[in-house]
Design a protein around this motif. Structure first.
Motif, PDB file in Angstrom:
ATOM      1  N   PRO A 126       0.851  -1.196   0.000  1.00  4.75           N
ATOM      2  CA  PRO A 126       0.000   0.000   0.000  1.00  4.75           C
ATOM      3  C   PRO A 126       0.885   1.244   0.000  1.00  4.75           C
ATOM      4  CG  PRO A 126      -0.502  -1.409   1.893  1.00  4.75           C
ATOM      5  CD  PRO A 126       0.682  -1.984   1.212  1.00  4.75           C
ATOM      6  N   ARG A 127       0.408   2.301  -0.575  1.00  5.69           N
ATOM      7  CA  ARG A 127       1.201   3.536  -0.710  1.00  5.69           C
ATOM      8  C   ARG A 127       1.665   4.072   0.642  1.00  5.69           C
ATOM      9  NH1 ARG A 127       4.258   5.760  -4.584  1.00  5.69           N
ATOM     10  NH2 ARG A 127       4.675   7.880  -3.959  1.00  5.69           N
ATOM     11  N   ALA A 128       0.826   4.015   1.670  1.00  2.00           N
ATOM     12  CA  ALA A 128       1.191   4.543   2.990  1.00  2.00           C
ATOM     13  C   ALA A 128       2.365   3.776   3.596  1.00  2.00           C
ATOM     14  CB  ALA A 128      -0.008   4.491   3.935  1.00  2.00           C
ATOM     15  N   VAL A 129       2.407   2.467   3.406  1.00  2.00           N
ATOM     16  CA  VAL A 129       3.516   1.655   3.926  1.00  2.00           C
ATOM     17  C   VAL A 129       4.801   1.990   3.176  1.00  2.00           C
ATOM     18  CG1 VAL A 129       4.381  -0.707   4.178  1.00  2.00           C
ATOM     19  CG2 VAL A 129       1.992  -0.197   4.671  1.00  2.00           C
ATOM     20  N   TYR A 130       4.701   2.117   1.864  1.00  2.00           N
ATOM     21  CA  TYR A 130       5.870   2.468   1.054  1.00  2.00           C
ATOM     22  C   TYR A 130       6.413   3.846   1.453  1.00  2.00           C
ATOM     23  CZ  TYR A 130       8.828   3.440  -2.945  1.00  2.00           C
ATOM     24  OH  TYR A 130       9.893   3.768  -3.747  1.00  2.00           O
ATOM     25  N   ASP A 131       5.524   4.822   1.603  1.00  2.00           N
ATOM     26  CA  ASP A 131       5.945   6.174   1.982  1.00  2.00           C
ATOM     27  C   ASP A 131       6.606   6.196   3.357  1.00  2.00           C
ATOM     28  OD1 ASP A 131       5.022   7.122  -0.422  1.00  2.00           O
ATOM     29  OD2 ASP A 131       3.156   7.932   0.391  1.00  2.00           O
ATOM     30  N   ALA A 132       6.091   5.415   4.306  1.00  2.00           N
ATOM     31  CA  ALA A 132       6.694   5.339   5.636  1.00  2.00           C
ATOM     32  C   ALA A 132       8.085   4.717   5.558  1.00  2.00           C
ATOM     33  CB  ALA A 132       5.803   4.533   6.576  1.00  2.00           C
ATOM     34  N   GLY A 133       8.265   3.718   4.699  1.00  2.00           N
ATOM     35  CA  GLY A 133       9.577   3.105   4.509  1.00  2.00           C
ATOM     36  C   GLY A 133      10.581   4.067   3.903  1.00  2.00           C
ATOM     37  N   ILE A 134      10.138   4.861   2.937  1.00  2.00           N
ATOM     38  CA  ILE A 134      11.019   5.868   2.326  1.00  2.00           C
ATOM     39  C   ILE A 134      11.425   6.901   3.368  1.00  2.00           C
ATOM     40  CG2 ILE A 134      11.101   7.746   0.628  1.00  2.00           C
ATOM     41  CD1 ILE A 134      11.368   4.970  -0.621  1.00  2.00           C
ATOM     42  N   ALA A 135      10.496   7.337   4.203  1.00  2.00           N
ATOM     43  CA  ALA A 135      10.823   8.305   5.265  1.00  2.00           C
ATOM     44  C   ALA A 135      11.828   7.700   6.244  1.00  2.00           C
ATOM     45  CB  ALA A 135       9.558   8.736   5.987  1.00  2.00           C
ATOM     46  N   TRP A 136      11.660   6.423   6.584  1.00  2.00           N
ATOM     47  CA  TRP A 136      12.625   5.746   7.475  1.00  2.00           C
ATOM     48  C   TRP A 136      13.990   5.701   6.816  1.00  2.00           C
ATOM     49  CZ3 TRP A 136      15.428   1.308   6.462  1.00  2.00           C
ATOM     50  CH2 TRP A 136      16.161   0.805   7.523  1.00  2.00           C
ATOM     51  N   TRP A 137      14.044   5.362   5.533  1.00  2.00           N
ATOM     52  CA  TRP A 137      15.298   5.239   4.791  1.00  2.00           C
ATOM     53  C   TRP A 137      16.053   6.573   4.758  1.00  2.00           C
ATOM     54  CZ3 TRP A 137      18.213   1.438   3.044  1.00  2.00           C
ATOM     55  CH2 TRP A 137      19.164   1.691   2.044  1.00  2.00           C
ATOM     56  N   ARG A 138      15.339   7.648   4.533  1.00  2.00           N
ATOM     57  CA  ARG A 138      15.973   8.972   4.461  1.00  2.00           C
ATOM     58  C   ARG A 138      16.436   9.467   5.827  1.00  2.00           C
ATOM     59  NH1 ARG A 138      11.551  11.295   0.289  1.00  2.00           N
ATOM     60  NH2 ARG A 138      12.498  10.418  -1.588  1.00  2.00           N
ATOM     61  N   GLY A 139      15.766   9.001   6.885  1.00  2.00           N
ATOM     62  CA  GLY A 139      16.110   9.465   8.233  1.00  2.00           C
ATOM     63  C   GLY A 139      17.139   8.624   8.951  1.00  2.00           C
ATOM     64  N   ARG A 140      17.509   7.443   8.389  1.00  2.00           N
ATOM     65  CA  ARG A 140      18.463   6.570   9.073  1.00  2.00           C
ATOM     66  C   ARG A 140      19.867   7.109   8.965  1.00  2.00           C
ATOM     67  NH1 ARG A 140      21.622   3.176   6.160  1.00  2.00           N
ATOM     68  NH2 ARG A 140      21.293   3.226   3.920  1.00  2.00           N
ATOM     69  N   LYS A 141      20.734   6.686   9.851  1.00  2.00           N
ATOM     70  CA  LYS A 141      22.135   7.128   9.813  1.00  2.00           C
ATOM     71  C   LYS A 141      22.914   6.207   8.869  1.00  2.00           C
ATOM     72  CE  LYS A 141      22.148   9.157  14.284  1.00  2.00           C
ATOM     73  NZ  LYS A 141      22.202  10.515  14.220  1.00  2.00           N
ATOM     74  N   PRO A 142      23.798   6.784   8.046  1.00  2.00           N
ATOM     75  CA  PRO A 142      24.565   5.957   7.095  1.00  2.00           C
ATOM     76  C   PRO A 142      25.567   5.064   7.785  1.00  2.00           C
ATOM     77  CG  PRO A 142      25.147   8.276   6.867  1.00  2.00           C
ATOM     78  CD  PRO A 142      24.068   8.174   7.898  1.00  2.00           C
TER      79      PRO A 142
END
Length: 85
Positions: free
Chosen positions: A69-85
């Motif tokens: 679902p789009r909401a799950v995908y968007d939440a995953g993208i937000a997590w990915w962008r906010g994680r530390k490298p």
């Protein structure tokens, strides 16, 4: 509380491919987690994948992003962008 049916209800059945398991899982949107997977050696960078943990064998079962679902995908993208490298 669980939604039994409705316009926002999303479920998907997947099979665990771990050796000797083969459990059939019915997923709900709340079960899906984002994760960074892949070798991080020699300059390789991990990639974002969505998964659930099999309750029978504890191995990850990956879900194709086109099935989410789009909401799950968007939440995953937000997590990915906010994680530390």
């Amino acid at each position: 509380m669980r939604v039994i049916s409705g316009p926002d209800k999303w479920t998907k059945q997947v099979t665990c491919k771990a050796r000797g398991c083969g459990s059939v899982l019915e997923l709900e949107a709340a079960d899906v987690k984002p994760g960074a997977f892949g070798a991080n050696y020699g300059g390789d960078s991990p990639e974002l994948k969505f998964y659930v943990e099999c309750p029978s064998c504890a191995h990850p079962v990956f879900i194709d992003t086109s099935d989410l679902p789009r909401a799950v995908y968007d939440a995953g993208i937000a997590w990915w962008r906010g994680r530390k490298p």
